[in-house]
Design a protein around this motif. Structure first.
Motif, short mmCIF file in Angstrom:
data_model
loop_
_atom_site.label_atom_id
_atom_site.label_comp_id
_atom_site.label_asym_id
_atom_site.label_seq_id
_atom_site.Cartn_x
_atom_site.Cartn_y
_atom_site.Cartn_z
N ALA A 107 0.85 -1.20 0.00
CA ALA A 107 0.00 0.00 0.00
C ALA A 107 0.88 1.24 0.00
CB ALA A 107 -0.90 -0.01 1.24
N GLU A 108 0.24 2.35 -0.40
CA GLU A 108 0.96 3.64 -0.41
C GLU A 108 0.16 4.61 0.45
OE1 GLU A 108 2.38 5.75 -4.24
OE2 GLU A 108 0.35 6.48 -3.86
N SER A 109 0.86 5.41 1.26
CA SER A 109 0.17 6.42 2.08
C SER A 109 0.71 7.79 1.76
CB SER A 109 0.39 6.13 3.57
OG SER A 109 -0.25 4.95 3.95
N GLU A 110 -0.20 8.72 1.60
CA GLU A 110 0.19 10.12 1.40
C GLU A 110 -0.30 10.92 2.60
OE1 GLU A 110 0.35 10.65 -3.38
OE2 GLU A 110 -1.58 10.93 -2.40
N VAL A 111 0.61 11.63 3.26
CA VAL A 111 0.24 12.42 4.43
C VAL A 111 0.30 13.89 4.04
CG1 VAL A 111 0.76 12.95 6.84
CG2 VAL A 111 1.19 10.65 5.96
N TYR A 112 -0.82 14.58 4.27
CA TYR A 112 -0.92 16.01 3.91
C TYR A 112 -1.02 16.84 5.19
CZ TYR A 112 -2.21 14.25 -0.70
OH TYR A 112 -2.22 13.61 -1.91
N THR A 113 -0.38 18.02 5.20
CA THR A 113 -0.62 18.95 6.31
C THR A 113 -1.69 19.93 5.86
OG1 THR A 113 1.27 20.20 5.51
CG2 THR A 113 1.60 18.93 7.51
N LEU A 114 -2.57 20.27 6.79
CA LEU A 114 -3.63 21.23 6.51
C LEU A 114 -3.33 22.50 7.28
CD1 LEU A 114 -4.96 18.46 5.80
CD2 LEU A 114 -7.10 19.46 6.50
N GLY A 115 -3.27 23.61 6.55
CA GLY A 115 -2.98 24.89 7.19
C GLY A 115 -4.22 25.75 7.21
N ALA A 116 -4.00 27.05 7.40
CA ALA A 116 -5.13 27.99 7.43
C ALA A 116 -5.81 27.99 6.06
CB ALA A 116 -4.61 29.38 7.77
N GLY A 117 -7.12 28.24 6.06
CA GLY A 117 -7.88 28.37 4.81
C GLY A 117 -7.91 27.10 4.00
N ASP A 118 -7.87 25.94 4.67
CA ASP A 118 -7.98 24.64 4.00
C ASP A 118 -6.85 24.34 3.02
OD1 ASP A 118 -10.18 24.01 5.40
OD2 ASP A 118 -11.62 24.53 3.81
N SER A 119 -5.72 25.08 3.07
CA SER A 119 -4.62 24.78 2.15
C SER A 119 -4.01 23.44 2.57
CB SER A 119 -3.56 25.88 2.20
OG SER A 119 -3.00 25.93 3.50
N GLU A 120 -3.66 22.62 1.57
CA GLU A 120 -3.18 21.27 1.85
C GLU A 120 -1.84 21.06 1.18
OE1 GLU A 120 -6.54 17.90 2.22
OE2 GLU A 120 -5.23 17.70 0.50
N LYS A 121 -0.86 20.47 1.88
CA LYS A 121 0.44 20.21 1.25
C LYS A 121 0.82 18.76 1.47
CE LYS A 121 2.74 24.66 1.45
NZ LYS A 121 3.40 25.54 2.37
N LEU A 122 1.28 18.11 0.41
CA LEU A 122 1.78 16.74 0.56
C LEU A 122 3.10 16.82 1.33
CD1 LEU A 122 1.58 13.73 -0.11
CD2 LEU A 122 2.89 14.20 -2.19
N THR A 123 3.15 16.17 2.50
CA THR A 123 4.29 16.34 3.39
C THR A 123 5.15 15.09 3.48
OG1 THR A 123 2.90 17.80 4.66
CG2 THR A 123 4.90 17.09 5.72
N SER A 124 4.50 13.94 3.39
CA SER A 124 5.29 12.71 3.38
C SER A 124 4.56 11.63 2.61
CB SER A 124 5.62 12.25 4.80
OG SER A 124 4.46 12.12 5.55
#
Ligand SMILES: C[S@@+](CC[C@H](N)C(=O)[O-])C[C@H]1O[C@@H](n2cnc3c(N)ncnc32)[C@H](O)[C@@H]1O
Length: 365
Positions: A107-124
């Motif tokens: 399996a593959e997992s993508e972890v996103y951080t969520l900041g202000a205003g629902d912005s999402e960044k792929l972090t790991s």
């Protein structure tokens, strides 16, 4: 409880981190985690271990959605790339099975951080390999445990609820008396009143008491014992309470919140129905009990089966945040552990000696 829910609820470490299951479909699972200071490393970035746990555990749930009922999955290897320093208010993890198999699943997992205003960044991003194994006898034994909805659970439990050796109840009752204080002539609400343990005692002390609960079984017992001294209403606490603003001098909600998925909404209602010069008293089983695998449970007298009543894995942070969001002020917030005296009165509690069992609060509207 679905298999995926079970995978999240029964893993004490994962529950302690605050990870929650968001969605599950065959081969795909999404989880979330609200970030607080305890999730950070020394430079205040979200710890790699937190991201790795999320990536691994969510992948486990995605993989487990594809195996047979008598099988489970165990991680045998994972690799994670931390793509950027992780900062944000929450994490979201999406795990997808890339390669299903009878003995090994990738399996593959993508972890996103969520900041202000629902912005999402792929972090790991992680790749997880899991072995498919037969469930052990003890796990299958756990399956012998019956899981029922909260309402059905209390309907069945009502038959024996009052007669049980219940350490939580023994510890809590005198504390509630101290917190509620003199009630003669006061209007008191007992929200989630069950078999009327508190409601009837407070009525005897001269209060006009209204008890609310959604379990007909618990209320039937309460009515029998109260002999008309308390007004009881059938009501689901996920709905707005059937009282106008400022109806009660004292609002009590005892040992109910661990069944409530949205504590903020309930705290708002407790505040709304309380008079401005009154107060709210709340007790709840300490979330630390979840780390010992304890939740509301009983042996069903009808089937003889160990039965778990659906509960919400709320943490202390969830309660404190909900209280603040509801606009209540904390007058008192206390944690109580099992001590020797309680272990003598309630022998079943001896194995939790020194462990936190109960939270009590007095809140001002
Ligand atoms: C552990 S018992 C406590 C009963 C009582 N307050 C006491 O301390 O003895 C929890 C009670 O909460 C009630 N309850 C849980 N969720 C509820 C909901 N959504 N609406 C109404 N009652 C609920 C159950 O039916 C049960 O009677």
């Amino acid at each position: 409880m679905s298999r995926a829910e079970e995978i999240f609820r029964k893993a004490a470490f994962v529950a302690d981190l605050g990870m929650r299951l968001e969605s599950i479909e065959p081969g795909v699972c999404v989880s979330s985690l609200g970030i607080s200071a305890r999730h950070l490393q020394q430079d205040r970035f979200i710890h790699a271990g937190v991201q790795a746990t999320m990536a691994d555990h969510t992948a486990g749930a995605a993989a487990a959605s594809l195996v047979e009922a008598d099988e489970t999955v165990l991680t045998i290897e994972y690799k994670i790339n931390l793509l950027r320093p992780a900062m944000g208010q929450a994490l979201r993890c999406k795990s997808t099975v890339l390669r299903p198999g009878r003995t090994v699943i990738v399996a593959e997992s993508e972890v996103y951080t969520l900041g202000a205003g629902d912005s999402e960044k792929l972090t790991s991003k992680a790749t997880i390999t899991l072995a498919v194994v037969k469930r052990t006898e003890s796990e299958e034994g756990e399956d012998a445990t019956h899981h029922v909805s909260t309402r059905e659970g209390y309907d069945r439990w009502s038959e024996i609820y009052d007669g049980e050796d219940n350490a939580l109840v023994q510890l809590e009752e005198p504390l509630v008396d101290g917190l509620v204080g003199e009630v003669r002539g006061l209007d008191v609400a007992d929200i989630g009143c069950g078999t009327g343990r508190h409601a009837i005692r407070l009525a005897k002390r001269g209060a006009q008491v209204t008890g609310v609960d959604f379990s007909e079984g618990m209320l039937a017992k309460a009515r029998q014992k109260a002999e008309g001294s308390v007004k009881f209403l059938v009501h689901d606490l996920s709905e707005r309470l059937p009282f106008v603003e400022g109806t009660f001098d004292r609002v009590l909600c005892a040992l109910v919140l661990d069944h409530i998925n949205d504590p903020t909404a309930l705290f708002k209602e407790l505040r709304r129905i309380c008079k401005k010069d009154g107060f709210v008293v709340v007790t709840v089983m300490h979330p630390a009990m979840m780390l010992r695998g304890v939740q509301a449970r009983f042996v069903d007298p009808a089937s003889g089966k160990k039965t778990h009543v659906e509960s919400a894995p709320n943490l202390i942070a969830d309660y404190v945040t909900a209280i603040a969001r509801a606009g209540l002020a904390i007058d008192l917030f206390a944690e109580h552990s099992v001590d020797e005296a309680l272990a003598v009165r309630s022998p079943r509690s001896r194995k939790y000696l020194g462990w936190p069992l109960l939270i009590t609060m007095r809140l001002l509207p």
